[in-house]
Design a protein around this motif. Structure first.
Motif, PDB file in Angstrom:
ATOM      1  N   TRP A  18       0.832  -1.190   0.000  1.00 51.90           N
ATOM      2  CA  TRP A  18       0.000   0.000   0.000  1.00 51.90           C
ATOM      3  C   TRP A  18       0.869   1.242   0.000  1.00 51.90           C
ATOM      4  O   TRP A  18       1.969   1.240   0.539  1.00 51.90           O
ATOM      5  CB  TRP A  18      -0.877   0.035   1.253  1.00 51.90           C
ATOM      6  CG  TRP A  18      -2.064  -0.870   1.183  1.00 51.90           C
ATOM      7  CD1 TRP A  18      -2.058  -2.233   1.256  1.00 51.90           C
ATOM      8  CD2 TRP A  18      -3.420  -0.487   1.051  1.00 51.90           C
ATOM      9  NE1 TRP A  18      -3.328  -2.718   1.164  1.00 51.90           N
ATOM     10  CE2 TRP A  18      -4.184  -1.658   1.046  1.00 51.90           C
ATOM     11  CE3 TRP A  18      -4.056   0.746   0.926  1.00 51.90           C
ATOM     12  CZ2 TRP A  18      -5.577  -1.634   0.918  1.00 51.90           C
ATOM     13  CZ3 TRP A  18      -5.435   0.767   0.813  1.00 51.90           C
ATOM     14  CH2 TRP A  18      -6.184  -0.414   0.804  1.00 51.90           C
ATOM     15  N   LEU A  36       0.612   4.929   1.518  1.00 48.35           N
ATOM     16  CA  LEU A  36      -0.141   5.751   2.455  1.00 48.35           C
ATOM     17  C   LEU A  36       0.393   7.179   2.417  1.00 48.35           C
ATOM     18  O   LEU A  36       1.604   7.392   2.428  1.00 48.35           O
ATOM     19  CB  LEU A  36      -0.008   5.198   3.881  1.00 48.35           C
ATOM     20  CG  LEU A  36      -0.508   3.777   4.109  1.00 48.35           C
ATOM     21  CD1 LEU A  36      -0.299   3.376   5.563  1.00 48.35           C
ATOM     22  CD2 LEU A  36      -1.975   3.645   3.724  1.00 48.35           C
ATOM     23  N   ARG A  63       0.099  10.724   4.488  1.00 44.73           N
ATOM     24  CA  ARG A  63      -0.312  11.300   5.768  1.00 44.73           C
ATOM     25  C   ARG A  63      -0.043  12.803   5.729  1.00 44.73           C
ATOM     26  O   ARG A  63       1.091  13.243   5.706  1.00 44.73           O
ATOM     27  CB  ARG A  63       0.493  10.630   6.885  1.00 44.73           C
ATOM     28  CG  ARG A  63      -0.025  10.809   8.258  1.00 44.73           C
ATOM     29  CD  ARG A  63       0.810   9.981   9.250  1.00 44.73           C
ATOM     30  NE  ARG A  63       0.985   8.598   8.872  1.00 44.73           N
ATOM     31  CZ  ARG A  63       0.184   7.608   9.247  1.00 44.73           C
ATOM     32  NH1 ARG A  63      -0.819   7.849  10.034  1.00 44.73           N
ATOM     33  NH2 ARG A  63       0.418   6.368   8.854  1.00 44.73           N
ATOM     34  N   TYR A 116     -12.894   2.661   4.502  1.00 40.70           N
ATOM     35  CA  TYR A 116     -11.937   1.888   3.724  1.00 40.70           C
ATOM     36  C   TYR A 116     -12.691   0.950   2.801  1.00 40.70           C
ATOM     37  O   TYR A 116     -13.859   0.633   3.020  1.00 40.70           O
ATOM     38  CB  TYR A 116     -10.983   1.097   4.639  1.00 40.70           C
ATOM     39  CG  TYR A 116     -11.686   0.013   5.416  1.00 40.70           C
ATOM     40  CD1 TYR A 116     -11.770  -1.279   4.914  1.00 40.70           C
ATOM     41  CD2 TYR A 116     -12.282   0.272   6.639  1.00 40.70           C
ATOM     42  CE1 TYR A 116     -12.429  -2.271   5.609  1.00 40.70           C
ATOM     43  CE2 TYR A 116     -12.936  -0.707   7.337  1.00 40.70           C
ATOM     44  CZ  TYR A 116     -13.012  -1.981   6.816  1.00 40.70           C
ATOM     45  OH  TYR A 116     -13.672  -2.961   7.498  1.00 40.70           O
ATOM     46  N   LEU A 124      -5.312  10.766   6.480  1.00 34.57           N
ATOM     47  CA  LEU A 124      -4.571   9.599   5.997  1.00 34.57           C
ATOM     48  C   LEU A 124      -5.335   8.981   4.840  1.00 34.57           C
ATOM     49  O   LEU A 124      -6.496   8.598   4.984  1.00 34.57           O
ATOM     50  CB  LEU A 124      -4.400   8.582   7.124  1.00 34.57           C
ATOM     51  CG  LEU A 124      -3.741   7.252   6.798  1.00 34.57           C
ATOM     52  CD1 LEU A 124      -2.317   7.463   6.307  1.00 34.57           C
ATOM     53  CD2 LEU A 124      -3.758   6.339   8.015  1.00 34.57           C
ATOM     54  N   GLY A 153      -4.921   6.217   1.399  1.00 32.69           N
ATOM     55  CA  GLY A 153      -4.088   5.124   0.919  1.00 32.69           C
ATOM     56  C   GLY A 153      -4.716   4.413  -0.251  1.00 32.69           C
ATOM     57  O   GLY A 153      -5.931   4.472  -0.458  1.00 32.69           O
TER      58      GLY A 153
END
Length: 168
Positions: A42, A44, A46, A129, A156, A158
């Protein structure tokens, strides 16, 4: 005669309503399949949206808001399809565990307890998600000696890149 008609009106209305309730009950709907995040590699991102310490200056606060960290990592998921706690914590904690966790139809609300340098951090997470994307908000409070020393908030996001690369 007029009073008899008025008295009969409520009785007819009640019988009319009773007829409405005689329709068959609707068939039960099939339960939706749970949303499962897929394990794998993944990316991500932030983005810092808040930064507060007992001594933060306006300049330090503005500088903190410019921070965007991108990280690629292999993420394991549990039986509910929720990612490992350490992956969600990022740089704000290690050896993280879920203090509580509510998962329903792609919605995650959780609190993590982590080690953070000489103290601990508690990270509250809330968001959505899917199998290959996530969008979460996090609020971290770092404590040292029983006193809060830092609070941050992040957006956040992703996306799943694929399977984890094979070692070697």
């Amino acid at each position: 005669m007029r009073t008899i008609m008025l008295a009969a009106l409520p009785v007819g209305f009640v019988f009319g309503l009773a007829a409405c309730g005689s329709d068959p009950a609707p068939a039960p709907q099939a339960e939706e399949a749970p949303v499962q995040m897929q394990a794998g590699e993944w990316e991500l991102v932030r983005k810092t949206t808040g930064y507060n310490t007992p001594t933060v200056t306006p300049a330090q606060y503005q500088e903190a808001l410019k921070q965007v960290a991108t990280q690629k990592l292999c993420i394991a998921v549990d039986a509910q399809g929720v990612p490992a706690a350490d992956a969600l914590a990022g740089q704000e904690g290690t050896a993280c565990t879920f203090k509580d966790k509510l998962v329903r139809k792609g919605r995650l609300i959780a609190t993590l307890a982590c080690t953070a340098g000489a103290g601990t951090s508690e990270i509250v997470i809330e968001g959505n998600y899917g199998a290959d994307t996530l969008t979460l908000g996090t609020t971290m409070t770092k404590t040292e000696g029983g006193k809060p020393v830092l609070r941050t908030t992040h957006d956040l996001t992703g996306r799943r890149l694929g399977d984890c690369p094979k070692p070697g």
